[in-house]
Write an enzyme that holds these catalytic residues in place. Structure first.
Site, PDB file in Angstrom:
ATOM      1  N   PHE A 149     -48.640  40.779  -6.059  1.00  0.00           N
ATOM      2  CA  PHE A 149     -48.109  40.359  -4.755  1.00  0.00           C
ATOM      3  C   PHE A 149     -48.756  39.072  -4.266  1.00  0.00           C
ATOM      4  O   PHE A 149     -48.730  38.772  -3.076  1.00  0.00           O
ATOM      5  CB  PHE A 149     -48.339  41.472  -3.726  1.00  0.00           C
ATOM      6  CG  PHE A 149     -47.759  42.797  -4.129  1.00  0.00           C
ATOM      7  CD1 PHE A 149     -46.411  43.054  -3.951  1.00  0.00           C
ATOM      8  CD2 PHE A 149     -48.552  43.773  -4.717  1.00  0.00           C
ATOM      9  CE1 PHE A 149     -45.855  44.273  -4.340  1.00  0.00           C
ATOM     10  CE2 PHE A 149     -48.008  44.986  -5.113  1.00  0.00           C
ATOM     11  CZ  PHE A 149     -46.657  45.237  -4.925  1.00  0.00           C
ATOM     12  N   LEU A 254     -42.943  35.620  11.224  1.00  0.00           N
ATOM     13  CA  LEU A 254     -41.925  35.416  12.262  1.00  0.00           C
ATOM     14  C   LEU A 254     -41.952  33.965  12.734  1.00  0.00           C
ATOM     15  O   LEU A 254     -41.684  33.705  13.899  1.00  0.00           O
ATOM     16  CB  LEU A 254     -42.164  36.363  13.443  1.00  0.00           C
ATOM     17  CG  LEU A 254     -41.674  37.804  13.287  1.00  0.00           C
ATOM     18  CD1 LEU A 254     -41.884  38.576  14.582  1.00  0.00           C
ATOM     19  CD2 LEU A 254     -40.201  37.870  12.874  1.00  0.00           C
ATOM     20  N   GLY A 257     -38.155  28.092  11.439  1.00  0.00           N
ATOM     21  CA  GLY A 257     -38.313  26.715  10.991  1.00  0.00           C
ATOM     22  C   GLY A 257     -37.260  26.343   9.975  1.00  0.00           C
ATOM     23  O   GLY A 257     -36.087  26.679  10.146  1.00  0.00           O
ATOM     24  N   CYS A 264     -40.501  32.173  -5.613  1.00  0.00           N
ATOM     25  CA  CYS A 264     -40.381  33.638  -5.586  1.00  0.00           C
ATOM     26  C   CYS A 264     -39.279  34.144  -4.668  1.00  0.00           C
ATOM     27  O   CYS A 264     -38.274  34.675  -5.144  1.00  0.00           O
ATOM     28  CB  CYS A 264     -41.705  34.271  -5.177  1.00  0.00           C
ATOM     29  SG  CYS A 264     -42.957  34.072  -6.449  1.00  0.00           S
ATOM     30  N   LYS A 327     -44.596  25.033   0.952  1.00  0.00           N
ATOM     31  CA  LYS A 327     -45.474  25.491   2.034  1.00  0.00           C
ATOM     32  C   LYS A 327     -46.798  24.770   1.880  1.00  0.00           C
ATOM     33  O   LYS A 327     -47.057  24.187   0.819  1.00  0.00           O
ATOM     34  CB  LYS A 327     -45.653  27.010   1.999  1.00  0.00           C
ATOM     35  CG  LYS A 327     -46.425  27.530   0.795  1.00  0.00           C
ATOM     36  CD  LYS A 327     -46.682  29.020   0.953  1.00  0.00           C
ATOM     37  CE  LYS A 327     -47.641  29.528  -0.104  1.00  0.00           C
ATOM     38  NZ  LYS A 327     -47.910  30.955   0.015  1.00  0.00           N
TER      39      LYS A 327
HETATM   40  C1  UDX Z   1     -44.287  35.213  -1.798  1.00  0.00           C
HETATM   41  C2  UDX Z   1     -44.820  36.566  -1.315  1.00  0.00           C
HETATM   42  O1  UDX Z   1     -45.469  36.397  -0.056  1.00  0.00           O
HETATM   43  C3  UDX Z   1     -45.772  37.142  -2.328  1.00  0.00           C
HETATM   44  O2  UDX Z   1     -46.252  38.413  -1.905  1.00  0.00           O
HETATM   45  C4  UDX Z   1     -45.077  37.259  -3.649  1.00  0.00           C
HETATM   46  O3  UDX Z   1     -45.945  37.762  -4.633  1.00  0.00           O
HETATM   47  C5  UDX Z   1     -44.510  35.914  -4.078  1.00  0.00           C
HETATM   48  O4  UDX Z   1     -43.673  35.386  -3.066  1.00  0.00           O
HETATM   49  P1  UDX Z   1     -45.224  32.714  -1.857  1.00  0.00           P
HETATM   50  O5  UDX Z   1     -43.967  32.315  -2.548  1.00  0.00           O
HETATM   51  O6  UDX Z   1     -46.524  32.191  -2.348  1.00  0.00           O
HETATM   52  O7  UDX Z   1     -45.376  34.313  -1.863  1.00  0.00           O
HETATM   53  O8  UDX Z   1     -45.053  32.233  -0.346  1.00  0.00           O
HETATM   54  P2  UDX Z   1     -45.077  32.882   1.117  1.00  0.00           P
HETATM   55  O9  UDX Z   1     -46.391  32.647   1.737  1.00  0.00           O
HETATM   56  O10 UDX Z   1     -44.554  34.249   1.098  1.00  0.00           O
HETATM   57  O11 UDX Z   1     -44.020  31.916   1.841  1.00  0.00           O
HETATM   58  C6  UDX Z   1     -42.670  31.869   1.380  1.00  0.00           C
HETATM   59  C7  UDX Z   1     -41.855  30.884   2.168  1.00  0.00           C
HETATM   60  O12 UDX Z   1     -41.586  31.387   3.459  1.00  0.00           O
HETATM   61  C8  UDX Z   1     -42.502  29.521   2.374  1.00  0.00           C
HETATM   62  O13 UDX Z   1     -41.518  28.521   2.167  1.00  0.00           O
HETATM   63  C9  UDX Z   1     -42.953  29.556   3.815  1.00  0.00           C
HETATM   64  O14 UDX Z   1     -43.013  28.287   4.397  1.00  0.00           O
HETATM   65  C10 UDX Z   1     -41.858  30.407   4.442  1.00  0.00           C
HETATM   66  N1  UDX Z   1     -42.238  31.085   5.693  1.00  0.00           N
HETATM   67  C11 UDX Z   1     -43.251  32.002   5.694  1.00  0.00           C
HETATM   68  C12 UDX Z   1     -41.548  30.838   6.870  1.00  0.00           C
HETATM   69  O15 UDX Z   1     -40.613  30.030   6.888  1.00  0.00           O
HETATM   70  N2  UDX Z   1     -41.895  31.510   8.003  1.00  0.00           N
HETATM   71  C13 UDX Z   1     -42.900  32.407   8.036  1.00  0.00           C
HETATM   72  O16 UDX Z   1     -43.145  32.968   9.105  1.00  0.00           O
HETATM   73  C14 UDX Z   1     -43.600  32.661   6.846  1.00  0.00           C
END
Ligand code: UDX
Length: 437
Positions: A149, A254, A257, A264, A327
């Site tokens: 995860f 939450l 944006g 993933c 991100k």
């Molecule tokens: C994700 C899961 O969190 C992780 O548990 C899994 O194993 C792989 O996929 P990751 O892809 O590293 O991890 O990124 P994450 O931190 O989950 O962010 C995903 C996307 O959501 C990013 O583009 C981030 O900017 C966006 N995001 C996140 C939002 O737009 N709003 C939020 O509140 C949180």
């Protein structure tokens, strides 16, 4: 324990280094020889905070080595499968080529009593299929499914001290043997109190798909609320704070944006829909199509907001995009909302410059037609609008005064709602956030 880790991408390279940190003797294997050379020299082939230091530390102990030969997996008691499952071209389903190829080559190195542990994110049913193949060739070996995860940017921490371990096991003595081996692998975090859940193969596979679907749904939910806020003049950031104070909801994930991206969430929810369809349960996941649509709509919306911000036409307008990675604290540009917005603006006639602290090289390979500038002040110079699309700390820290000295027009779109609107407006900027008045 003696461990092999097959696949040294984000997941595998971090897993190999962390297993060595936990005291095991580890060989990381990948078909990409360049990647292996980099890792063996202690260099991480991607930006991940803490990984270079960890690699250096564990390589010095002699417990970690890297190889491009699968034969070096021989002798390990536990083999972790960590290869990627990207989206298939032109389809929603996952491309299982790499998992299948790695697994089949690994079969030549398996010895009686070995445990093969799948960590890749796979369509439900994969573990049962691989377990059958393993039983045919090596009846005295066992397969377990142990989903990962980890979040990019926190990969080392998430691997060494995860929220939980999930073991997908076969029934009977084989399952007990696999659990015992995994308990020994993870003895350090387990003795520190990390919870461990035991399940069958399908449940373990579904845990990962469900977790990512839930996270994607949470983000799209708040982005849908942002759409409603935009037409009512309400503020989605206050709304998120207020509903997030309810324990049952929680404030994390939450942030409205530009939506989610990366290697993933987007492909995992699509692969999950495709697999549910194959299994005849497609109705159960039709809501994920909406989750995906809301997410894609965010990118189009930002393009429209930018057009309005620069006076109605993008033609010839100089736009500076702050952030290329999907991100912050990552150099990963796979399905990055920032880059896809930048490319769309350029297509519509804007003159786009992209800056990012870590992701420029990767972005350049993917979108060579965009202009890139590593230096932040130079990137902002003479801009008609700034678009903050990835919330790196250095972009959060930009002041309206310092930016004003560089740009040609004081227009800013805060695609992650991380700036203080009042401060920017007071300084004379035309500030636009997402889902806020
Ligand atoms: C994700 C899961 O969190 C992780 O548990 C899994 O194993 C792989 O996929 P990751 O892809 O590293 O991890 O990124 P994450 O931190 O989950 O962010 C995903 C996307 O959501 C990013 O583009 C981030 O900017 C966006 N995001 C996140 C939002 O737009 N709003 C939020 O509140 C949180």
């Amino acid at each position: 324990m003696r461990i092999s880790v097959i696949g040294c991408g984000y997941l595998g390279a971090v897993h190999a280094a962390c297993m060595a940190k936990l005291g095991h003797e580890v060989v990381g294997i990948d078909v990409d020889e360049r990647k292996i050379e980099e890792l063996q020299a202690g260099r991480a082939p991607f930006f991940e905070p803490g990984l270079p230091e960890l690699l250096e530390e564990v390589l010095l102990t002699g417990r970690l080595k890297f190889s491009s030969s699968m034969a070096d997996a021989k002798g390990a008691q536990v083999h972790f499968l960590c290869v990627g499952t990207p989206q298939r071209k032109g389809e929603y389903a996952a491309d299982m080529r790499y998992v299948d190829a790695a697994f089949h080559t690994l079969l030549d190195s398996i010895e009686p009593g070995n445990v093969v542990v799948g960590k890749s994110t796979v369509p439900v049913g994969t573990a049962a299929r691989l377990a059958d193949e393993l039983a045919d060739r090596h009846p005295a070996a066992v397969l377990a499914w142990n989903p990962e995860f980890l979040r990019e940017g926190f990969a080392v921490k998430d691997t060494l001290t995860p929220d939980r371990f999930v073991y997908g096991l076969p029934s009977g003595q084989a399952g007990v043997a696999a659990a015992t081996a995994l308990d020994e692998v993870y003895s350090v975090p387990l003795s520190a109190g990390t919870p461990r859940l035991v399940a069958d193969y399908s449940t373990a596979e579904l845990v990962k798909a469900a977790a990512n679907s839930f996270l994607a749904t949470k983000i799209s939910f708040i982005n849908a609320m942002a759409e409603v806020c935009e037409v009512t003049g309400a503020d989605v950031t206050v709304l998120a704070d207020a509903i997030g104070m309810d324990d049952r909801i929680g404030r994390k994930f939450l942030n409205a944006g530009v939506g989610f991206g990366g290697g993933c969430l987007p492909k995992d929810i699509r692969a999950f829909m495709a697999r549910a369809g194959e299994l005849g349960a497609d109705q159960a996941l039709t809501f994920l199509r909406e989750v995906d649509d809301i997410n894609v709509r965010r990118r189009l919306r930002v393009v429209e907001l930018t057009r309005v911000l620069v006076g109605g036409s993008l033609l010839g307008k100089r736009i500076t995009v702050l952030g290329a990675a999907f991100k912050p604290n990552s150099d990963d540009v796979r399905d990055s909302p920032a880059l896809s917005i930048a490319a769309q603006l350029q297509l519509q006639g804007a003159d786009v410059t992209v800056t990012d602290p870590e992701a420029i090289a990767g972005a350049q390979r993917r979108f060579p037609e965009l202009m890139y500038e590593a230096d932040l002040t130079t990137a902002m110079t003479k801009a008609d609008a700034l678009l903050l699309l990835t919330e790196w700390d250095e972009y959060r820290a930009i002041t309206p005064e310092s930016a004003a000295a560089a740009v040609s027009s004081k227009n800013i779109l805060d695609g992650r709602n991380v700036l203080d609107p009042a401060a920017w407006r007071t300084a004379g900027w035309n500030y636009k956030g997402i889902g806020r008045p």
